[in-house]
Each structure stands twice: as structure tokens, then as C-alpha cells.
Design an enzyme around this catalytic site. Sequence first.
Site, PDB file in Angstrom:
ATOM      1  N   LYS A  87      43.468  47.845  50.396  1.00 51.82           N
ATOM      2  CA  LYS A  87      43.929  48.929  51.241  1.00 51.82           C
ATOM      3  C   LYS A  87      42.748  49.530  51.988  1.00 51.82           C
ATOM      4  O   LYS A  87      41.662  49.684  51.431  1.00 51.82           O
ATOM      5  CB  LYS A  87      44.610  50.001  50.372  1.00 51.82           C
ATOM      6  CG  LYS A  87      45.234  51.165  51.128  1.00 51.82           C
ATOM      7  CD  LYS A  87      45.947  52.084  50.155  1.00 51.82           C
ATOM      8  CE  LYS A  87      46.644  53.240  50.857  1.00 51.82           C
ATOM      9  NZ  LYS A  87      47.390  54.090  49.895  1.00 51.82           N
ATOM     10  N   SER A 157      51.938  54.869  50.827  1.00 49.38           N
ATOM     11  CA  SER A 157      51.062  54.585  51.954  1.00 49.38           C
ATOM     12  C   SER A 157      50.395  53.220  51.858  1.00 49.38           C
ATOM     13  O   SER A 157      49.705  52.782  52.772  1.00 49.38           O
ATOM     14  CB  SER A 157      49.970  55.653  52.029  1.00 49.38           C
ATOM     15  OG  SER A 157      49.195  55.656  50.834  1.00 49.38           O
ATOM     16  N   SER A 181      52.430  55.969  46.226  1.00 50.96           N
ATOM     17  CA  SER A 181      52.053  55.086  47.330  1.00 50.96           C
ATOM     18  C   SER A 181      51.780  53.643  46.946  1.00 50.96           C
ATOM     19  O   SER A 181      51.618  52.804  47.829  1.00 50.96           O
ATOM     20  CB  SER A 181      50.834  55.655  48.061  1.00 50.96           C
ATOM     21  OG  SER A 181      51.170  56.850  48.722  1.00 50.96           O
TER      22      SER A 181
END
Length: 475
Positions: A87, A157, A181
Amino acid sequence: MQPYELTLAAAAEEIRARRLSPVELVDSVLDRIARTEPGLQAYVTVTAERARESARAAERAASAAVGDAAAGGHPKGPLHGIPVALKDLIDVAGVATTASSRVRADHRAAADSTVAARLAAAGTALVGKTHTHEFAYGLTTPQTNNAWDPSRVAGGSSGGSAVAVAAAAATFALGTDTGGSIRVPAALNGVVGLKPTYGLVPRHGVTSLSWSLDHVGPLTRTVEDAALVMSVLAGHDPRDPASLPTPPSVDYRPVPGVDLRGMRVGVPRNYYFEHVDPEVEAAVRGAITRLEALGATLVEVDIPMARYVQATQWGLMVPEATAYHERTLRSAPERYGADIRILLEAGALMSAGDYLRAQRARTLMRQAWLRMLDEVDVVAAPTVPVTAVRSDQEVVVWPDGTSESVSDAYVRLSAPADITGVPALSVPVGHDGAGLPIGMQLLGRPLAEATVLRVGHAYEETVPARGYAPVAVAP
């Protein structure tokens, strides 16, 4: 079967047995990225040359290991030569960490984050950085499309990481979880996502959203894969003030077999099955029934302080996020997306008293959850109340006429594990009528990752093996 189709555990076995080289695996995954990215947009940056060099180094290390094949192992363990995506909050020296934001467009890390360094030491090959909702402050990741239906949200996210794994455009990935997330996009894309115990995986070198809620964890195709990654990630790091003094080498792999006799599975009477899509509820209750068939005892539990969950989550996250961004918010507010800027400005309006009340509520909630978890080994519940919504959908309307924003709906069932810091694993348990994945989460006591993984693995072993999402690919 193409190399990119292999799970982490299967790829590790193929590499160990010298039937597959790390170079072949990385090249296959990079080709898969090139073919899926036009439709999915999971990646911010693809580090193809870096990945190939890491694969060549892994190949050389395996070849140099004296007696490696006969000994049944390779130099750096099961992650040796495995492609990984990170990420875009996670620092890797020399690679941009943009947080999917114009604020960080030119930022390049000078050093590896702790998790990136541990993965590199384990022999992984970084294939790229994945999109996040800007600074991880959202639950949809609008840049990225759902792996099962590109007209739907990816979840956030860590949406880019989940989509990359679901599309077999990464063998595994890392995400972060502050309000759900990791687990939300895992559920929406049909992959496994683990939010570890707070402090178990160090966050040094990872861009923060809310320091008292942030977690780092894996997104994988199977529960076994998640366990293999956790064995590398977990362990103390003094550079993270919240890092727990846990043993540096823990084997989280679940024991073979599906016998859950003696295991107590908590089934919530309240909260987790309220305002939940009927197809989601049916799939999760069916999975819970399967756990009972494997020998587990079902125990009804009351979720404590349920009415305070969302207020506590926002009361902690919003002011902490604003404090982190305070300088940039003052000097260059126009560089933030409109939705993120509004949230950051709202945090500046919250009083110290509000924040302290949220902290007190979190302490009471954590204590109450620990008492509840004394009665059961895990709690089983839906990960999210509804499957992936359309990308332009802003509100979820329930049959009783009430409604809530998409973000509130997705965070509602995942936030308790972040507030209390307990481990939570999302496992795919089916699809709705539109073919969209449904996830069940298993929540356990602090540092009981092995138990949570055992239950998830036992369930997974009784259902057909999952492939990757049937995404359209470029020719």
C-alpha cells in the site's frame, strides 16, 4: 496453471522444489499487472525492474544453498522469491510514497519501513505500490475498480492491495487498517484480510492516519498465506512507540485439519446483524453453521457499548488525523482532495474534551470486550453489511426506511476491532445474487492471531478452493 495463479503457499512449494524459479513467477505477475491494470487501476507505481532484480537475487541465493533441494527448504523461508505489493503508505527506500495524494507527489523515502525491511530480508520481490484512498482517509479507494465488477467500489482504504491480490496481480499485499481498511476491501473483493492485534506489527515508516488506531497487516488469497506473512511481519520494533514486546519469531500457520471441537464461537445477538443485507446475513450465518458442523460450540454474546462505536471511532480518528496534517493543511490546503480537506478541517473544530471523552470510551469498550472474549474463543460476524456498491452510490437505504452513507455503512462493523485493538480476520464466505463477494470476520482476544487463523483456515478447508476474480484483461 500459470505462475501468477498460484497462492503464496503453493508458489513457495514450487520454488522450494525447484519446479518454478522466482524469475518465472515475478515475470508472470508483472505480465498479469500489465494486462489487468487498464481495467482495475490498482497500482500507483509498478517497480518492474526492481522486482526482476530481486527475483534474480532470490534465484542466485536458492542456487547457492548447499543441499537446498534435498533439505526441503530454501535460504530465506516461504516468502523467498514471492511477489508482493505494498500500500502506498509504506516506505521503501528510493521508491515514491505518495499516499495517493498531491501532497506527497514528490516524496521518496530515504529508508525502508520496518515491514518493508522484514519482507526484503525474507526474500520477497516488490512489484509495486498500490492505491489507497487519499492518506487512507476513506472506505472506497475511488481511483481503483472492484476486481469482480469494475463499476463497483474497491473498498478502502487498502483497495489497491485487495484488488491486486483478487486479480492475481500480486501474490500477496500489505495494507493498513484504521477503521476497517484491510478487512473492508478484502470482503468486497473476495480475499483474506487480517488486521492484527494493535502493536503486533510495527508501523515505523508507515504514513499515519490515526496513530492510536493504525494497524498494518496482510491481504492474501488464503488464510494459510496470511499466516505465512504474519510470521515475518510480527515482532517488536522500538521505533514504534506502540510496538508490543512480542517474540520476534512466531509461527502462525494453522495446524492441518478442520476439527474445531472445544472451540467456542460467539454469535452476536446485537449490532453485527442489524441493518445488514439479507444475502450477507444468510451467507455469514451459513458459514457460522459450518463452523458448528466442524465441532465448534456456538455461544450467543452481547456486543458491549455498541451504541458508542461510531462516535468513539470518529472521536479518536478525526482529531488525530488533523493533528498529523496540521502544517500542510495550513500551508497548502488546496493540495488535498475536497473530501479529505473537509474531514481534516472538521477535526480542527473538535475540542480537547471531545477527544478525551472518546479516549475514555475506548478504554471502557476495550475492557468490556475483553470480558466478553473471556467467554468465547472468537466472535463470528459479517465484515461489512452490504457488498460492493456502485461507484457513484453515496447512500445505503435499508428496508425500514433508514439510510446511512456508504462510508458509515462500511466502517460500522469493522471499527470495533480497531477501537479495542483485537485481531480480526476477514474470510470470503460466498457471493450475492449479483456475483459480488461476501466476507465474514472472526475477532479474537489480543495476540490470539493463531486462534483466529485456525478457525478461518478450518472453514476455508471445507469450501471449494477460490481462484482469482474473473476480471477482463487487455490483449
